[in-house]
Enzyme design. Structure first.
Site, PDB file in Angstrom:
ATOM      1  N   GLY A  12       0.840  -1.210   0.000  1.00 38.30           N
ATOM      2  CA  GLY A  12       0.000   0.000   0.000  1.00 38.30           C
ATOM      3  C   GLY A  12       0.866   1.247   0.000  1.00 38.30           C
ATOM      4  O   GLY A  12       1.856   1.306   0.715  1.00 38.30           O
ATOM      5  N   GLY A 112       4.982  -6.813   4.628  1.00 35.62           N
ATOM      6  CA  GLY A 112       5.021  -7.810   3.550  1.00 35.62           C
ATOM      7  C   GLY A 112       6.257  -7.633   2.693  1.00 35.62           C
ATOM      8  O   GLY A 112       6.916  -8.613   2.299  1.00 35.62           O
ATOM      9  N   THR A 113       6.582  -6.396   2.410  1.00 37.72           N
ATOM     10  CA  THR A 113       7.768  -6.093   1.594  1.00 37.72           C
ATOM     11  C   THR A 113       9.035  -6.570   2.291  1.00 37.72           C
ATOM     12  O   THR A 113       9.954  -7.106   1.654  1.00 37.72           O
ATOM     13  CB  THR A 113       7.845  -4.570   1.350  1.00 37.72           C
ATOM     14  OG1 THR A 113       6.645  -4.174   0.697  1.00 37.72           O
ATOM     15  CG2 THR A 113       9.050  -4.183   0.522  1.00 37.72           C
ATOM     16  N   THR A 133       4.964   2.751   5.960  1.00 34.84           N
ATOM     17  CA  THR A 133       3.572   2.332   6.191  1.00 34.84           C
ATOM     18  C   THR A 133       2.843   3.349   7.066  1.00 34.84           C
ATOM     19  O   THR A 133       3.423   3.893   8.012  1.00 34.84           O
ATOM     20  CB  THR A 133       3.451   0.952   6.873  1.00 34.84           C
ATOM     21  OG1 THR A 133       2.075   0.720   7.183  1.00 34.84           O
ATOM     22  CG2 THR A 133       4.234   0.807   8.146  1.00 34.84           C
ATOM     23  N   ILE A 134       1.588   3.552   6.733  1.00 36.64           N
ATOM     24  CA  ILE A 134       0.770   4.403   7.612  1.00 36.64           C
ATOM     25  C   ILE A 134       0.443   3.648   8.901  1.00 36.64           C
ATOM     26  O   ILE A 134       0.041   4.242   9.883  1.00 36.64           O
ATOM     27  CB  ILE A 134      -0.550   4.849   6.936  1.00 36.64           C
ATOM     28  CG1 ILE A 134      -1.466   3.657   6.628  1.00 36.64           C
ATOM     29  CG2 ILE A 134      -0.276   5.675   5.694  1.00 36.64           C
ATOM     30  CD1 ILE A 134      -2.900   4.058   6.329  1.00 36.64           C
ATOM     31  N   ASP A 135       0.578   2.318   8.886  1.00 35.06           N
ATOM     32  CA  ASP A 135       0.158   1.509  10.043  1.00 35.06           C
ATOM     33  C   ASP A 135       1.165   1.564  11.203  1.00 35.06           C
ATOM     34  O   ASP A 135       0.813   1.245  12.335  1.00 35.06           O
ATOM     35  CB  ASP A 135      -0.028   0.038   9.629  1.00 35.06           C
ATOM     36  CG  ASP A 135      -1.039  -0.123   8.498  1.00 35.06           C
ATOM     37  OD1 ASP A 135      -1.911   0.749   8.362  1.00 35.06           O
ATOM     38  OD2 ASP A 135      -0.934  -1.116   7.735  1.00 35.06           O
ATOM     39  N   ARG A 170     -24.755  13.843  18.514  1.00 37.37           N
ATOM     40  CA  ARG A 170     -24.606  12.480  18.005  1.00 37.37           C
ATOM     41  C   ARG A 170     -23.369  11.763  18.573  1.00 37.37           C
ATOM     42  O   ARG A 170     -22.424  12.410  19.029  1.00 37.37           O
ATOM     43  CB  ARG A 170     -24.435  12.516  16.481  1.00 37.37           C
ATOM     44  CG  ARG A 170     -25.741  12.694  15.759  1.00 37.37           C
ATOM     45  CD  ARG A 170     -25.500  12.833  14.275  1.00 37.37           C
ATOM     46  NE  ARG A 170     -26.754  12.869  13.553  1.00 37.37           N
ATOM     47  CZ  ARG A 170     -26.919  13.393  12.349  1.00 37.37           C
ATOM     48  NH1 ARG A 170     -25.897  13.938  11.716  1.00 37.37           N
ATOM     49  NH2 ARG A 170     -28.089  13.374  11.761  1.00 37.37           N
ATOM     50  N   GLY A 178      -5.209   0.776   9.737  1.00 39.12           N
ATOM     51  CA  GLY A 178      -4.115   0.428  10.641  1.00 39.12           C
ATOM     52  C   GLY A 178      -3.805  -1.057  10.637  1.00 39.12           C
ATOM     53  O   GLY A 178      -2.962  -1.526  11.397  1.00 39.12           O
ATOM     54  N   ARG A 274     -23.466   7.881  13.870  1.00 44.17           N
ATOM     55  CA  ARG A 274     -23.073   7.906  12.458  1.00 44.17           C
ATOM     56  C   ARG A 274     -21.670   7.335  12.325  1.00 44.17           C
ATOM     57  O   ARG A 274     -20.845   7.506  13.220  1.00 44.17           O
ATOM     58  CB  ARG A 274     -23.050   9.347  11.918  1.00 44.17           C
ATOM     59  CG  ARG A 274     -24.402   9.985  11.735  1.00 44.17           C
ATOM     60  CD  ARG A 274     -25.157   9.421  10.530  1.00 44.17           C
ATOM     61  NE  ARG A 274     -26.393  10.151  10.277  1.00 44.17           N
ATOM     62  CZ  ARG A 274     -27.549   9.941  10.885  1.00 44.17           C
ATOM     63  NH1 ARG A 274     -27.652   9.001  11.806  1.00 44.17           N
ATOM     64  NH2 ARG A 274     -28.621  10.666  10.591  1.00 44.17           N
TER      65      ARG A 274
HETATM   66  O1  F6P Z   1      -1.130  -1.128   5.081  1.00 43.93           O
HETATM   67  C1  F6P Z   1      -1.735   0.056   4.725  1.00 43.93           C
HETATM   68  C2  F6P Z   1      -3.221  -0.099   4.612  1.00 43.93           C
HETATM   69  O2  F6P Z   1      -3.768   1.152   4.262  1.00 43.93           O
HETATM   70  C3  F6P Z   1      -3.920  -0.673   5.834  1.00 43.93           C
HETATM   71  O3  F6P Z   1      -4.078   0.270   6.858  1.00 43.93           O
HETATM   72  C4  F6P Z   1      -5.204  -1.169   5.233  1.00 43.93           C
HETATM   73  O4  F6P Z   1      -5.725  -2.233   5.990  1.00 43.93           O
HETATM   74  C5  F6P Z   1      -4.770  -1.647   3.871  1.00 43.93           C
HETATM   75  O5  F6P Z   1      -3.540  -1.003   3.585  1.00 43.93           O
HETATM   76  C6  F6P Z   1      -5.731  -1.351   2.750  1.00 43.93           C
HETATM   77  O6  F6P Z   1      -5.241  -1.940   1.592  1.00 43.93           O
HETATM   78  P1  F6P Z   1      -5.734  -1.677   0.115  1.00 43.93           P
HETATM   79  O7  F6P Z   1      -5.169  -0.375  -0.336  1.00 43.93           O
HETATM   80  O8  F6P Z   1      -5.180  -2.812  -0.642  1.00 43.93           O
HETATM   81  O9  F6P Z   1      -7.232  -1.621   0.169  1.00 43.93           O
END
Ligand code: F6P
Length: 356
Positions: A12, A112-113, A133-135, A170, A178, A274
């Protein structure tokens, strides 16, 4: 001798990929006699020979540019060794590495990379993996580039949701990406003084969620903000095997955990709820200042590793400095939020509930 440096971005995307590549290329160009080979679409491009020589000028002006100029692709590690339609992916990658006479391969990507890069290391390729990674879930590094920008975007979204929640009395549930960790959700919850945050590291109890929301209401606050990490699970769900958990999900009417929490709260408290679900916005756009600096630092450090021929490494940030660790020490592990750590304590002691 001219060093031929291959570069790819995998998994991603996020803000800071281009800035990191720029750091690698500008520094390598100063430090050694070298050439750059851009590999399109991550490992997929390496398999299929989508590789072309690029100039320093191709990378010079991309610091603030979001996404990746090399494009990215998800190539799951678990499928790498599977021969599909007679195509041996690993062999194809090695063949192309050799065909283009690469001296090393710089892989920008997440967990993964790192696994794929480590596998190629095992095959004798000179690889360096850079933490994207944003995670923020890559093992061994305090930070990965892209995370700070994503937290900032999530914070902005939640801030905007607060004003509308207040106007309408609300409960707003904001589901945040994440993967299997709650770094993004928890940081943005602290930054926005959310009422509650649900993260995978702390499985939730539905009754406790309802109780806390009622207490907020009884305390006189007319709205509530609940930040839910996309990987959050209930106590029962967390105790299940992956297979049983996926089976259970098929029986749920809701498609995501955020929707489940909205329904739980509205049904059990009578309050209006919501769901707000920023998704890929968290990965898009220009990197913030912190990510521009971090990316550049990591890229430059990688160039120094290449110059010193220190391959088979993952670059990590420790105590705000770049270090190089053996890839096998990093690949295949996940960095989770320590449940008894500072971040969780900070949230708890400022009144944020975890539904536990
Ligand atoms: O690893 C980054 C991420 O944005 C995760 O936070 C999310 O679960 C996943 O990738 C979404 O993946 P895709 O872009 O394949 O929908």
């Amino acid at each position: 001798m001219v060093k031929r440096i291959g570069i790819l971005t995998s998994g991603g995307d996020c803000a800071g990929l281009n800035a990191t590549m720029r750091g690698v290329v500008l520094a390598a160009d100063q430090l050694m006699d070298c050439e750059f080979y851009g590999i399109q679409n991550g490992f997929e491009g390496l398999m299929h020979g989508e590789i072309a020589k690029m100039e320093v000028s191709d990378f010079a002006d991309i610091l603030e540019l979001g996404g990746t100029i090399l494009h990215s692709h998800r190539t799951p590690f678990k499928r790498m060794r599977i021969i599909e339609d007679g195509f041996d992916k690993v062999k194809a990658m090695i063949d192309n590495y050799q065909k283009f006479e690469l001296d090393c391969l710089v892989c920008l990507g997440g967990a993964g990379t790192h696994k794929n890069a480590n596998m190629l290391k095992g095959e004798g390729l000179n690889v360096i993996a850079l933490p994207k990674t944003i995670d923020n879930d890559i093992f061994g590094t305090e930070l990965s580039f892209g995370f700070s920008t994503a937290v900032e975007i999530a914070t902005d979204v939640i801030d905007r949701v607060v004003t509308t929640a207040r106007s309408h009395d609300r409960v707003m549930v904001v589901e945040i990406m994440g993967n299997k960790t709650g770094w993004l959700a928890l940081n943005s919850a602290i930054a926005t003084k959310a009422d509650m945050v649900l993260i995978p590291e702390i499985p939730y109890d539905e009754e406790k969620i309802v109780k806390s929301i009622r207490e907020i209401k009884d305390g006189g606050k007319r709205y509530a903000i609940v930040v839910v990490a996309e990987g959050a699970k209930s106590i029962d769900e967390a105790a299940m095997s992956k297979k049983d958990y996926l089976k259970l999900w098929e029986t749920y009417p809701e498609k995501d955990v955020g929707a489940r929490i909205v329904n739980l709260i509205t049904k059990s408290t009578g309050l209006e709820g919501r769901l707000v679900k920023p998704g890929h916005q968290l990965r898009g756009g220009t990197p913030n200042c912190a990510d521009r600096v971090l990316s550049t630092k990591i890229g430059v450090f990688a160039a120094q590793l290449i110059k010193d021929e220190k391959f088979g490494k993952a670059v990590s940030i420790r105590k705000n400095k770049c270090i190089a660790s053996p890839l096998e020490d990093i690949a295949g592990k996940t960095k989770k939020i320590p449940v008894d750590g500072e971040l969780v304590a900070t949230a708890r002691l400022t009144g944020i509930k975890f539904g536990d």
